[in-house]
Design a protein around this motif. Structure first.
Motif, PDB file in Angstrom:
ATOM      1  N   GLY A 129       0.784  -1.228   0.000  1.00 21.06           N
ATOM      2  CA  GLY A 129       0.000   0.000   0.000  1.00 21.06           C
ATOM      3  C   GLY A 129       0.810   1.270   0.000  1.00 21.06           C
ATOM      4  O   GLY A 129       0.233   2.360   0.036  1.00 21.06           O
ATOM      5  N   SER A 130       2.149   1.178  -0.041  1.00 21.39           N
ATOM      6  CA  SER A 130       3.007   2.364   0.018  1.00 21.39           C
ATOM      7  C   SER A 130       3.857   2.483  -1.236  1.00 21.39           C
ATOM      8  O   SER A 130       4.319   1.481  -1.796  1.00 21.39           O
ATOM      9  CB  SER A 130       3.929   2.301   1.238  1.00 21.39           C
ATOM     10  OG  SER A 130       3.171   2.281   2.432  1.00 21.39           O
ATOM     11  N   PHE A 131       4.097   3.734  -1.646  1.00 21.26           N
ATOM     12  CA  PHE A 131       4.927   3.984  -2.819  1.00 21.26           C
ATOM     13  C   PHE A 131       6.404   3.921  -2.461  1.00 21.26           C
ATOM     14  O   PHE A 131       6.822   4.276  -1.365  1.00 21.26           O
ATOM     15  CB  PHE A 131       4.624   5.372  -3.409  1.00 21.26           C
ATOM     16  CG  PHE A 131       3.402   5.418  -4.265  1.00 21.26           C
ATOM     17  CD1 PHE A 131       3.454   4.985  -5.579  1.00 21.26           C
ATOM     18  CD2 PHE A 131       2.205   5.899  -3.755  1.00 21.26           C
ATOM     19  CE1 PHE A 131       2.326   5.040  -6.386  1.00 21.26           C
ATOM     20  CE2 PHE A 131       1.072   5.952  -4.556  1.00 21.26           C
ATOM     21  CZ  PHE A 131       1.131   5.513  -5.869  1.00 21.26           C
ATOM     22  N   GLY A 132       7.193   3.484  -3.451  1.00 25.55           N
ATOM     23  CA  GLY A 132       8.640   3.503  -3.370  1.00 25.55           C
ATOM     24  C   GLY A 132       9.198   3.478  -4.775  1.00 25.55           C
ATOM     25  O   GLY A 132       8.452   3.480  -5.756  1.00 25.55           O
ATOM     26  N   VAL A 133      10.521   3.466  -4.898  1.00 25.00           N
ATOM     27  CA  VAL A 133      11.175   3.417  -6.205  1.00 25.00           C
ATOM     28  C   VAL A 133      12.231   2.328  -6.188  1.00 25.00           C
ATOM     29  O   VAL A 133      13.005   2.209  -5.225  1.00 25.00           O
ATOM     30  CB  VAL A 133      11.817   4.776  -6.561  1.00 25.00           C
ATOM     31  CG1 VAL A 133      12.628   4.669  -7.849  1.00 25.00           C
ATOM     32  CG2 VAL A 133      10.748   5.852  -6.711  1.00 25.00           C
ATOM     33  N   ILE A 134      12.248   1.524  -7.259  1.00 23.29           N
ATOM     34  CA  ILE A 134      13.285   0.516  -7.444  1.00 23.29           C
ATOM     35  C   ILE A 134      14.043   0.806  -8.727  1.00 23.29           C
ATOM     36  O   ILE A 134      13.579   1.600  -9.554  1.00 23.29           O
ATOM     37  CB  ILE A 134      12.681  -0.904  -7.499  1.00 23.29           C
ATOM     38  CG1 ILE A 134      11.679  -1.012  -8.671  1.00 23.29           C
ATOM     39  CG2 ILE A 134      12.021  -1.267  -6.177  1.00 23.29           C
ATOM     40  CD1 ILE A 134      11.142  -2.418  -8.902  1.00 23.29           C
ATOM     41  N   ASP A 135      15.197   0.164  -8.887  1.00 24.95           N
ATOM     42  CA  ASP A 135      15.875   0.255 -10.180  1.00 24.95           C
ATOM     43  C   ASP A 135      15.577  -1.006 -10.982  1.00 24.95           C
ATOM     44  O   ASP A 135      14.823  -1.880 -10.535  1.00 24.95           O
ATOM     45  CB  ASP A 135      17.373   0.502 -10.017  1.00 24.95           C
ATOM     46  CG  ASP A 135      18.125  -0.664  -9.365  1.00 24.95           C
ATOM     47  OD1 ASP A 135      17.538  -1.763  -9.207  1.00 24.95           O
ATOM     48  OD2 ASP A 135      19.303  -0.480  -9.008  1.00 24.95           O
ATOM     49  N   ILE A 141      15.529   2.060  -4.262  1.00 17.93           N
ATOM     50  CA  ILE A 141      16.174   3.377  -4.352  1.00 17.93           C
ATOM     51  C   ILE A 141      15.517   4.354  -3.386  1.00 17.93           C
ATOM     52  O   ILE A 141      16.189   5.098  -2.675  1.00 17.93           O
ATOM     53  CB  ILE A 141      16.107   3.923  -5.785  1.00 17.93           C
ATOM     54  CG1 ILE A 141      16.744   2.933  -6.769  1.00 17.93           C
ATOM     55  CG2 ILE A 141      16.782   5.290  -5.876  1.00 17.93           C
ATOM     56  CD1 ILE A 141      18.201   2.629  -6.500  1.00 17.93           C
ATOM     57  N   ILE A 142      14.191   4.375  -3.367  1.00 19.60           N
ATOM     58  CA  ILE A 142      13.428   5.167  -2.398  1.00 19.60           C
ATOM     59  C   ILE A 142      12.595   4.190  -1.579  1.00 19.60           C
ATOM     60  O   ILE A 142      11.738   3.492  -2.124  1.00 19.60           O
ATOM     61  CB  ILE A 142      12.520   6.193  -3.096  1.00 19.60           C
ATOM     62  CG1 ILE A 142      13.378   7.189  -3.898  1.00 19.60           C
ATOM     63  CG2 ILE A 142      11.657   6.933  -2.080  1.00 19.60           C
ATOM     64  CD1 ILE A 142      12.560   8.193  -4.697  1.00 19.60           C
ATOM     65  N   ILE A 161       8.381  13.873  -4.623  1.00 23.02           N
ATOM     66  CA  ILE A 161       7.563  12.981  -3.803  1.00 23.02           C
ATOM     67  C   ILE A 161       6.529  13.835  -3.076  1.00 23.02           C
ATOM     68  O   ILE A 161       6.870  14.801  -2.404  1.00 23.02           O
ATOM     69  CB  ILE A 161       8.419  12.221  -2.767  1.00 23.02           C
ATOM     70  CG1 ILE A 161       9.550  11.461  -3.453  1.00 23.02           C
ATOM     71  CG2 ILE A 161       7.544  11.261  -1.964  1.00 23.02           C
ATOM     72  CD1 ILE A 161      10.501  10.775  -2.470  1.00 23.02           C
ATOM     73  N   ASN A 162       5.269  13.466  -3.233  1.00 23.55           N
ATOM     74  CA  ASN A 162       4.204  14.135  -2.498  1.00 23.55           C
ATOM     75  C   ASN A 162       4.035  13.397  -1.170  1.00 23.55           C
ATOM     76  O   ASN A 162       3.521  12.283  -1.132  1.00 23.55           O
ATOM     77  CB  ASN A 162       2.909  14.106  -3.310  1.00 23.55           C
ATOM     78  CG  ASN A 162       1.772  14.815  -2.602  1.00 23.55           C
ATOM     79  OD1 ASN A 162       1.990  15.632  -1.718  1.00 23.55           O
ATOM     80  ND2 ASN A 162       0.544  14.483  -2.970  1.00 23.55           N
ATOM     81  N   THR A 163       4.499  14.002  -0.088  1.00 25.35           N
ATOM     82  CA  THR A 163       4.446  13.358   1.224  1.00 25.35           C
ATOM     83  C   THR A 163       3.351  13.994   2.082  1.00 25.35           C
ATOM     84  O   THR A 163       2.776  15.017   1.727  1.00 25.35           O
ATOM     85  CB  THR A 163       5.798  13.490   1.956  1.00 25.35           C
ATOM     86  OG1 THR A 163       5.952  14.836   2.429  1.00 25.35           O
ATOM     87  CG2 THR A 163       6.962  13.147   1.031  1.00 25.35           C
ATOM     88  N   ARG A 164       3.106  13.382   3.214  1.00 18.18           N
ATOM     89  CA  ARG A 164       2.101  13.928   4.144  1.00 18.18           C
ATOM     90  C   ARG A 164       2.506  15.306   4.669  1.00 18.18           C
ATOM     91  O   ARG A 164       1.663  16.078   5.111  1.00 18.18           O
ATOM     92  CB  ARG A 164       1.900  12.953   5.312  1.00 18.18           C
ATOM     93  CG  ARG A 164       1.332  11.604   4.891  1.00 18.18           C
ATOM     94  CD  ARG A 164       1.055  10.716   6.079  1.00 18.18           C
ATOM     95  NE  ARG A 164       0.670   9.374   5.670  1.00 18.18           N
ATOM     96  CZ  ARG A 164      -0.564   9.036   5.294  1.00 18.18           C
ATOM     97  NH1 ARG A 164      -1.519   9.942   5.288  1.00 18.18           N
ATOM     98  NH2 ARG A 164      -0.839   7.795   4.937  1.00 18.18           N
ATOM     99  N   ASN A 165       3.795  15.598   4.615  1.00 22.56           N
ATOM    100  CA  ASN A 165       4.292  16.879   5.098  1.00 22.56           C
ATOM    101  C   ASN A 165       4.583  17.866   3.971  1.00 22.56           C
ATOM    102  O   ASN A 165       5.221  18.890   4.181  1.00 22.56           O
ATOM    103  CB  ASN A 165       5.569  16.662   5.922  1.00 22.56           C
ATOM    104  CG  ASN A 165       5.304  15.818   7.162  1.00 22.56           C
ATOM    105  OD1 ASN A 165       4.294  16.010   7.840  1.00 22.56           O
ATOM    106  ND2 ASN A 165       6.200  14.876   7.442  1.00 22.56           N
ATOM    107  N   GLY A 166       4.103  17.535   2.759  1.00 22.16           N
ATOM    108  CA  GLY A 166       4.333  18.410   1.623  1.00 22.16           C
ATOM    109  C   GLY A 166       5.313  17.798   0.634  1.00 22.16           C
ATOM    110  O   GLY A 166       5.876  16.723   0.870  1.00 22.16           O
TER     111      GLY A 166
END
Length: 343
Positions: A129-135, A141-142, A161-166
């Motif tokens: 359910g969470s976004f991340g980045v792979i190569d 990567i993220i 990255i659009n995060t909960r804190n901006g």
């Protein structure tokens, strides 16, 4: 009509017109183009993926183990697939480079379909359910985090990255970096952007759009999505690749081949296209509906001249300006190609 038949009918509508994708002859009945001119997708009547085939109609990858594939996102040699409700990535030989362990992406306004394409050797994916980045070697990567509400595809060496804190920005290695949009360009780079008629020196084809588009190579092909094809209600956008103009959809997938020296944006369902000195008009299916009857040299293009706010070869209120009389008066046609008064 059941869903599978509808999918195939829509794919056929998008894929086969004269200036759109041309598929090779093969053993397979249902064959469609991908985002690469070198590979094509074969489907069963049920829309189940069967194989990737080459230009000679030969199978290069067996897809029978997958229940879905998005060939519009065949980028950098990898294409997303689904198996048992999970997303992975295969190469054009069918080897599973990224295992099918990631979530289907839904409800994200940055994602067209259920997955992302490779972008600069990076892939935005979702897990738990969470976004991340792979190569492309499946290295993280993220890291996946519930704080990541969404992640943009990499543009060059950074992404947002659009995060909960901006919003925040990271570089190609996932390290914090400055917002590249706030970097003030040098005078040289600004002048280069303004003089965008010059050809890019990079290997990646440049994309340009404008009210009237000019250009001086190889045609590309259209790439329908097997699972959720775009209908022709979407308006294709002009784009230039390898020195020729064609049209792409909102996902930058070619929908009308890059064959033309000049094009105009779609208006009232038609777009002007020029080959050599002659203009004609194509519809959203890529069909030439008004032949190449109108000479560029017979249009007086002056900076202050237009027809009801638009340049030549673009329809408005059912008419398009296609030539000028000797006295300078404009000559128009209707959507059937018949000459009519411009007034």
């Amino acid at each position: 009509m059941n869903k599978a038949v509808w999918i195939l009918a829509t794919l056929a509508t998008i894929s086969l017109p004269a200036y759109a994708c041309q598929v090779p002859k093969s053993y397979y009945t249902n064959v469609f183009c991908t985002a690469s001119s070198d590979y094509f997708l074969a489907l069963k009547d049920s829309a189940q993926p069967v194989a990737l085939i080459d230009k000679k109609g030969r199978r290069v990858a067996d897809l029978m183990r997958y229940n879905n594939i998005d060939v519009s996102k065949l980028k950098e040699g990898l294409v997303p697939v689904q198996r048992l409700g999970r997303v992975g990535y295969i190469d054009v030989t069918g080897r599973e480079v990224i295992p099918a362990i990631y979530d289907i992406i839904s409800g994200d306004n940055q994602t067209k379909g259920w997955s992302r394409a490779v972008s600069n050797n990076r892939i935005v994916v979702k897990k738990g359910g969470s976004f991340g980045v792979i190569d492309t070697k499946n290295r993280i990567i993220i890291p996946f985090s519930a704080d990541n509400l969404s992640i943009s595809d990499f543009r060059g060496d950074s992404t947002s990255i659009n995060t909960r804190n901006g919003p925040k920005w990271v570089d190609i290695n996932g390290r914090p970096t400055a917002n590249p949009l706030q970097v003030i360009p040098s005078r040289k780079s600004t002048m280069t952007a303004l003089g965008s008629n010059s050809t890019s020196s990079t290997s990646k084809p440049a994309a340009k759009t404008a009210p009237v588009i000019q250009s001086t190579s190889t045609p590309s092909t259209s790439a329908p999505v097997a699972s959720s094809p775009k209908s022709n209600s979407e308006i294709w956008q002009p784009e230039q690749r390898d020195g020729k103009w064609g049209f792409v959809n909102r996902g930058d997938v070619p929908m009308i081949k890059f064959l033309f020296e000049q094009v105009t944006p779609f208006s009232e369902g038609l777009a002007g296209v020029r080959m050599e000195n002659k203009w004609g008009f194509v519809n959203l299916a890529g069909e030439l509906v008004i032949p190449f009857n109108y000479e560029e040299s017979k249009v007086s293009r002056q900076s202050s001249t237009n027809y009801k706010g638009v340049q030549p070869f673009q329809f408005t209120n059912g008419k398009a300006w296609v030539a000028n009389n000797a006295n300078g008066d404009q000559i128009c046609i209707d959507i059937k190609g018949s000459y009519v008064s411009c007034s």
